[in-house]
Design an enzyme around this catalytic site. Structure first.
Site, mmCIF file in Angstrom:
data_model
loop_
_atom_site.group_PDB
_atom_site.id
_atom_site.type_symbol
_atom_site.label_atom_id
_atom_site.label_comp_id
_atom_site.label_asym_id
_atom_site.label_seq_id
_atom_site.Cartn_x
_atom_site.Cartn_y
_atom_site.Cartn_z
ATOM 1 N N ARG A 107 15.204 16.500 101.480
ATOM 2 C CA ARG A 107 16.646 16.605 101.296
ATOM 3 C C ARG A 107 16.912 17.372 100.026
ATOM 4 O O ARG A 107 16.385 17.032 98.982
ATOM 5 C CB ARG A 107 17.237 15.200 101.077
ATOM 6 C CG ARG A 107 17.650 14.507 102.258
ATOM 7 C CD ARG A 107 18.520 13.308 101.998
ATOM 8 N NE ARG A 107 18.518 12.627 100.725
ATOM 9 C CZ ARG A 107 19.383 11.678 100.419
ATOM 10 N NH1 ARG A 107 20.311 11.339 101.278
ATOM 11 N NH2 ARG A 107 19.336 11.069 99.275
ATOM 12 N N THR A 111 22.888 19.304 97.816
ATOM 13 C CA THR A 111 23.722 19.374 99.031
ATOM 14 C C THR A 111 23.447 18.213 99.986
ATOM 15 O O THR A 111 24.234 17.975 100.893
ATOM 16 C CB THR A 111 23.434 20.673 99.797
ATOM 17 O OG1 THR A 111 22.063 20.620 100.254
ATOM 18 C CG2 THR A 111 23.618 21.904 98.922
ATOM 19 N N ASP A 203 14.239 5.223 95.875
ATOM 20 C CA ASP A 203 13.606 6.346 96.574
ATOM 21 C C ASP A 203 12.297 5.858 97.211
ATOM 22 O O ASP A 203 11.328 5.531 96.512
ATOM 23 C CB ASP A 203 13.333 7.482 95.581
ATOM 24 C CG ASP A 203 12.891 8.749 96.304
ATOM 25 O OD1 ASP A 203 13.562 9.776 96.160
ATOM 26 O OD2 ASP A 203 11.867 8.707 97.033
ATOM 27 N N ASP A 206 9.048 7.919 96.405
ATOM 28 C CA ASP A 206 8.569 7.718 95.030
ATOM 29 C C ASP A 206 7.928 6.342 94.876
ATOM 30 O O ASP A 206 6.902 6.193 94.200
ATOM 31 C CB ASP A 206 9.727 7.871 94.041
ATOM 32 C CG ASP A 206 10.133 9.331 93.862
ATOM 33 O OD1 ASP A 206 9.338 10.216 94.230
ATOM 34 O OD2 ASP A 206 11.249 9.574 93.373
HETATM 35 C C1 PRP Z 1 14.129 10.627 102.131
HETATM 36 C C2 PRP Z 1 13.796 9.676 103.267
HETATM 37 C C3 PRP Z 1 14.350 10.385 104.458
HETATM 38 C C4 PRP Z 1 15.579 11.078 103.887
HETATM 39 C C5 PRP Z 1 16.766 10.272 104.285
HETATM 40 O O1 PRP Z 1 13.230 11.666 102.073
HETATM 41 O O2 PRP Z 1 12.426 9.387 103.386
HETATM 42 O O3 PRP Z 1 13.473 11.349 105.025
HETATM 43 O O4 PRP Z 1 15.428 11.067 102.467
HETATM 44 O O5 PRP Z 1 17.919 10.921 103.879
HETATM 45 P P1 PRP Z 1 18.990 11.518 104.890
HETATM 46 O O6 PRP Z 1 19.177 10.487 105.969
HETATM 47 O O7 PRP Z 1 20.196 11.685 104.027
HETATM 48 O O8 PRP Z 1 18.473 12.814 105.423
HETATM 49 P P2 PRP Z 1 13.248 12.759 100.902
HETATM 50 O O9 PRP Z 1 14.062 13.953 101.296
HETATM 51 O O10 PRP Z 1 13.609 12.092 99.610
HETATM 52 O O11 PRP Z 1 11.751 13.246 100.888
HETATM 53 P P3 PRP Z 1 10.421 12.431 100.537
HETATM 54 O O12 PRP Z 1 10.174 11.458 101.669
HETATM 55 O O13 PRP Z 1 9.410 13.510 100.484
HETATM 56 O O14 PRP Z 1 10.605 11.717 99.221
HETATM 57 N N1 URA Z 2 16.096 8.516 100.563
HETATM 58 C C1 URA Z 2 15.556 7.439 99.923
HETATM 59 O O1 URA Z 2 14.336 7.371 99.699
HETATM 60 N N2 URA Z 2 16.389 6.454 99.524
HETATM 61 C C2 URA Z 2 17.713 6.493 99.760
HETATM 62 O O2 URA Z 2 18.417 5.535 99.390
HETATM 63 C C3 URA Z 2 18.248 7.608 100.433
HETATM 64 C C4 URA Z 2 17.415 8.607 100.829
#
Ligand code: PRP
Ligand code: URA
Length: 212
Positions: A107, A111, A203, A206
């Site tokens: 994400r 944005t 997160d 993380d």
């Molecule tokens: C997080 C999570 C989802 C997404 C959810 O991933 O694991 O994939 O955000 O958000 P959305 O419903 O608003 O699209 P992130 O983009 O942080 O990537 P990561 O898993 O690599 O940390």
């Molecule tokens: N992605 C995450 O990991 N946590 C949130 O709360 C939203 C998006």
């Protein structure tokens, strides 16, 4: 389990208990990872209630009987990277021979739009039940785009499972993909101004991988 259109919300006390520990900021990486796996296994058990079984002949010590088994490799697990990776072992506990596809999505922090950076499916995935897993369903952008990409490659039977859903994300997926059942352990209150789920767990990527 509560059902609202194609959205299933788990209200099992054992899942609720584990999610409470998962949310706690004091829960460390190891326990967080173990809880994600355990919750995933419990949710998989319930969300695969309609999985296909086929008749097989089994010889007990006393006689031959017709029994029912889940065909090997009828399910393909598709984690959305990165955080979805944390759920794969939890599904494998119940479907040990399931193959795994990967969809890389991140994400944009400004944005909140999802960007696909990786896509790889095992051969023949389009004939299987595709089980998309990602612990967080926030705006729903990542899940919607992942499902659209799977449909574009011919996948017809898709399920989505997330541990925590926000109302915004659940609604977005339900509207865009009414044919896809969505399973969440809990529906949280809302998103904050940065697109994080409240109360949420922070997160997920993380906390799983120790990147912050
Ligand atoms: C997080 C999570 C989802 C997404 C959810 O991933 O694991 O994939 O955000 O958000 P959305 O419903 O608003 O699209 P992130 O983009 O942080 O990537 P990561 O898993 O690599 O940390
Ligand atoms: N992605 C995450 O990991 N946590 C949130 O709360 C939203 C998006």
């Amino acid at each position: 389990m509560t059902k609202l259109n194609n959205v299933f919300i788990f209200d099992h006390p054992l899942i609720r208990h584990k999610v409470a520990i998962l949310r706690d900021e004091k829960t460390g990486m190891k326990e967080f990872r173990e809880l994600i796996e355990e919750i995933t296994t419990l949710m998989t058990y319930e969300s695969m209630r309609d999985v296909e079984t086929v008749p097989v002949q089994v010889k007990t010590p006393l006689e031959v009987t017709t029994q029912y088994k889940v065909p090997e490799q009828s399910v393909v697990i598709v984690p959305i990277l990165r955080a979805g990776l944390g759920m794969v072992n939890g599904v494998h506990t119940l479907f040990p021979t399931a193959k795994v596809g990967h969809i890389g999505m991140y994400r944009d922090e400004e944005t909140l739009e999802p960007h696909e950076y990786y896509f790889k499916l095992p051969e023949g995935t389009e004939e299987k039940t595709v089980f998309v897993v990602d612990p967080m369903l926030a705006t729903g952008g990542s899940a919607c785009d992942a499902i659209t990409a799977l449909k574009a490659r011919g996948c017809k039977k898709i399920k989505l499972m997330s541990i925590i859903g926000a109302p915004e994300g659940v609604e977005k997926v339900a509207k865009a993909h009414p044919d896809v059942p969505v399973y969440v352990s809990t529906l949280d209150r809302c998103l904050n101004e940065n697109g994080y789920i409240l109360p949420g767990l922070g997160d997920a990527g993380d906390r799983l991988f120790g990147t912050k």
